[in-house]
Design an enzyme around this catalytic site. Structure first.
Site, PDB file in Angstrom:
ATOM      1  CD  GLU A  10      -2.820  -1.213   2.418  1.00  0.00           C
ATOM      2  OE1 GLU A  10      -3.977  -1.634   2.294  1.00  0.00           O
ATOM      3  OE2 GLU A  10      -2.349  -0.843   3.524  1.00  0.00           O
ATOM      4  CG  PHE A  58      -7.520 -14.607  12.644  1.00  0.00           C
ATOM      5  CD1 PHE A  58      -8.005 -15.162  11.470  1.00  0.00           C
ATOM      6  CD2 PHE A  58      -6.839 -15.440  13.518  1.00  0.00           C
ATOM      7  CE1 PHE A  58      -7.813 -16.503  11.168  1.00  0.00           C
ATOM      8  CE2 PHE A  58      -6.642 -16.783  13.229  1.00  0.00           C
ATOM      9  CZ  PHE A  58      -7.122 -17.311  12.053  1.00  0.00           C
ATOM     10  CG  ASP A  59      -8.451  -7.443  10.373  1.00  0.00           C
ATOM     11  OD1 ASP A  59      -8.276  -8.513   9.755  1.00  0.00           O
ATOM     12  OD2 ASP A  59      -8.291  -6.331   9.836  1.00  0.00           O
TER      13      ASP A  59
END
EC number: 3.2.1.52
Length: 753
Positions: free
Chosen positions: A323, A415-416
């Protein structure tokens, strides 16, 4: 270390044992049940020659649930409670192999290294914990080894910080389930968390921010509270690394570059393309200001890496690489001259130049780099490994080029994301990754042949902490999904037998309860999905418990023990609210799930997409767009489909010619997450699915005015096929987060009235 044989002498009687079910996670590769049982004694006899650190760990782990007494004895080869040294040398290829044999009188562990011995102890600990009440462990023989060399978990400590003790707890959780890699995300826009002695301002200025974003991203709210300074001293880092080493876990540090650099630029603004001033980010997302690829920047990063390499013995150093907007580089005279001077194609080539220059330096220090799959942009550095997160494409590309890759696609390994119904879960970043989806993941992409598959090092899950403010919430987000990941990484997961795995997970909950771990109980809640039914839809409910305990209502009231008993999928032929819950002995045992349906002539009909959604946001596929569910604009959960850089071109087959006068769809704007409203939309009709006529078109202004809730009056129409084209915003313009990257287009429901 040489191979060893461990024997525990039991001081108790025995009897035959017939149970064959083992609640071990991860499931071993090979288990042979033997006759009899091992009676757990009050005193375990340990040979004094046992590997000290691993044995002390074993004793501490068991001391809480089982108040063992221990006796230590030395002795020769004929003593039943002794370790018999092996003659073969260490075998690097079998460093994590072990065998465990439990007879009615003894427990034998054989391994080639301390690491294998430690893994065997994890299996033995689970057996003791499972049978601590009945005191009887079945006689058995286990031959075991992992499939993947990299079995990892990541923790972001930049968005929210966690103490040394909490990080150590996290490492303990990984050890419990035979994970061997801890990826420590130490720097980002929102905070610099590692002490660098040569650059004290990194922690003086970069480890704190003036406030933090709270609530859903679209709300743009802040708490107004200073955060930090929070960072780890080098002594604390050494302590954590040593702690992990004692548990045979490698700590891989991540120092982000060239993007996600605002916290560093706040301390040393001269490393940017512009003058600043800068401050650590208070919002989540991606920002235009990144490291400028000039000599003083590389000197800075090399000096930082020198100290990092001294602290972390890991073979790999993670350098981020994800990013990285190119906005500042496009406007920077130095960057443009560097592109010309080095005959680089463009700014993506400049990113490759940046990564390759860093890689050469890290390689000189005897280490290797690993980065997120954007390091493929402009060409992959010669020796770099890729961590494939945007999907599996990066991993496939790396493996085919004979580069190692770790698979961590967001659709399975973030896992968020929500792990249950977003309406009953804490606020999360978005996405929907329940336990069964994690368990279904195969890290070896189908596109790879056997030789290419050897370059897949393994699998990892990531925990980004924008919405995770304390360690209690960390526990909630990783448990029980860590268990599913561990079995995937070990190579023994079998999605066809998910229910059997789920039963083992529920058995493990007893251990988590005793450890006072705040795990998610989402699997106890009602799991629901919309399915096609009689040219419409039905609502299918399920639970990990007895399905006869499901109760539901259709009038919007909360279900009670006396509400309708669920037996078959509930037909939904009109707009209504379905509420459901699980009851046991008349008592409510789950959260109450609510689902509102908005039924139109398109609901449940056949739909095809010209372009498929991103893996990360594809739950339910095309059918999600006609399932009768209007998405929540604050929750990017399972009701939205996400398309990066692609238009939505959907064709709905109504089954027969129907009259209609309105077409509606819903899109989303969340620029901080690169999500932009559609540029335009067109509606077409056809009777043969070949020749289409456009009947309506709207532009960007109308879409913006409607704030993404688009209702189109198309006049009186009569057709069998309806095509809706929703145009992606394209490349994100300068001045926006993620500038120069492909915009995301999110769509949730297409309706026809």
């Amino acid at each position: 270390m040489k191979r060893c044989l461990l024997t525990f002498l039991i001081l108790a009687s025995h009897m035959f044992f017939t149970q064959s079910t083992l609640n071990l996670i991860p499931k071993p590769q090979k288990v042979e049940m033997l006759k009899g049982e091992f009676i757990i004694p009050e005193t375990l006899v340990l040979n004094s020659d046992l590997p000290k650190e691993e044995t002390e760990y074993f004793k501490k782990r068991l001391n809480a649930p089982l108040k063992f007494k221990y006796a230590q004895k030395g002795g020769g080869i004929h003593l039943t409670n002794s370790i018999i040294p092996s003659l073969p040398k260490d075998d690097e290829q079998k460093k994590e192999n072990y065998s465990l044999e439990i007879s009615p009188k003894q427990i034998h562990i054989q391994s080639y290294t301390k690491q294998g011995y430690f893994l065997a102890l994890q299996t033995l600990i689970q057996l003791f914990e499972e049978h601590q009440n009945d005191k009887k462990i079945p006689a058995l023989k286990i031959e075991d080894q992992p499939k993947f060399a990299w079995r990892g978990m990541h923790l972001d400590v930049c968005r929210h910080f966690f103490t040394v003790d909490e990080v150590k707890q996290y490492i303990d959780y990984l050890a419990m389930y035979k994970m061997n890699t801890f990826h420590w995300h130490l720097t980002d826009d929102q905070g610099w968390r590692i002490e660098i002695k040569k650059y004290p301002k990194l922690t003086q200025l970069g480890s704190k921010r003036k406030e933090s974003m709270i609530g859903a991203y679209v709300d743009n709210q802040f708490d107004g509270k200073p955060y930090g300074p929070y960072f780890y001293t080098q002594e604390q880092i050494k302590d954590v690394v040593k702690y992990a080493q004692e548990r045979h876990i490698t700590v891989v540090p991540e120092i982000e570059m060239p993007g996600h650099a605002l916290a560093a630029l706040a301390a040393y603004p001269e490393l940017a393309c512009t003058k600043g001033p800068f401050e650590p980010a208070t919002k989540w997302g991606v920002f235009d200001d990144v490291f400028c690829p000039k000599d003083e920047t590389f000197t800075f990063l090399e000096n930082v890496l020198d100290e990092v390499i001294q602290l972390f013995p890991s073979p790999y150093i993670h350098i981020g690489g994800d990013e990285c907007p190119k906005t500042r580089w496009k406007e920077c005279a130095h960057c443009q001259e560097l592109i010309r001077k080095n005959n680089l194609k463009d700014e993506h080539g400049l990113q490759s130049y940046f990564i390759q220059r860093i890689e050469k330096y890290v390689n000189k220090k005897g280490r290797k780099i690993i980065g997120w799959d954007e390091i493929l942009e402009g060409g992959l550095a010669p020796n770099a490994a890729v961590m494939s997160w945007t999907g599996i494409k990066g991993g496939v590309e790396a493996a085919k080029a004979k580069h190692f890759a770790v698979m961590t696609p967001g659709s399975y390994c973030y896992f968020d994301h929500y792990q249950g119904d977003p309406q009953t879960e804490p606020n999360a970043f978005g996405g929907y990754t329940p336990l069964d989806k994690v368990y279904s993941y195969n890290p070896i992409p189908e596109e790879l042949n056997a030789e290419q598959a050897k370059y897949i090092l393994g699998v990892q899950a990531n925990l980004w902490t924008e919405y995770i403010t304390d360690f209690n919430h960390v526990q909630y987000m990783i448990f029980p999904r860590l268990m599913a990941l561990s079995e995937v990484a070990w190579g023994t997961s079998d999605p066809k037998n998910y229910k059997e795995f789920e039963n083992r997970v529920i058995s493990q909950f007893k251990v988590l309860d005793k450890m006072k771990i705040n795990y998610a109980r989402s699997i106890y809640n009602i799991s629901a999905k919309v399915i096609p039914h009689n040219n419409g839809i039905a609502y299918e409910l399920s639970t990990s418990q007895d399905p006869k305990g499901i109760r539901y209502t259709l009038d919007g009231t909360d279900p009670t023990a006396n509400s309708s008993v669920y037996q078959n999928p509930v037909p939904v032929s009109k707009s209504l609210m379905v509420k459901s819950a699980y009851f046991e002995n008349g008592q409510l045992k789950s959260a109450i799930s609510s689902q509102e349906f908005s039924v139109s002539k398109a609901t449940g009909k056949s739909i095809t997409l010209e372009h498929q959604p991103s893996e990360n946001y594809s739950f339910g596929g095309a059918f999600t767009l006609v399932d009768g569910i209007i998405g929540n604009q604050k929750q990017l959960g399972k009701t939205w489909l996400g398309f990066q850089g692609k238009d939505v071109v959907a064709t709905i087959d109504l089954g027969q010619k129907m009259s209609f006068s309105e077409v509606y769809f819903n899109t989303l704007e969340n620029k901080g997450s690169w999500i932009h409203l559609a540029k335009s939309a067109q509606v077409f009709v056809s009777d043969d699915n070949k020749s289409f006529k456009m009947i309506k078109e709207i532009g960007k202004e109308e879409i913006q005015k409607a704030k993404g809730r688009i209702k189109l009056n198309v006049g009186n129409q009569n057709a069998k096929y309806i095509k809706i084209k929703i145009e992606n915003a394209g490349i994100i313009p300068a001045g926006n987060p993620g500038a120069d990257s492909k915009a995301w287009l999110f769509v949730d429901e297409i309706g026809i009235k």
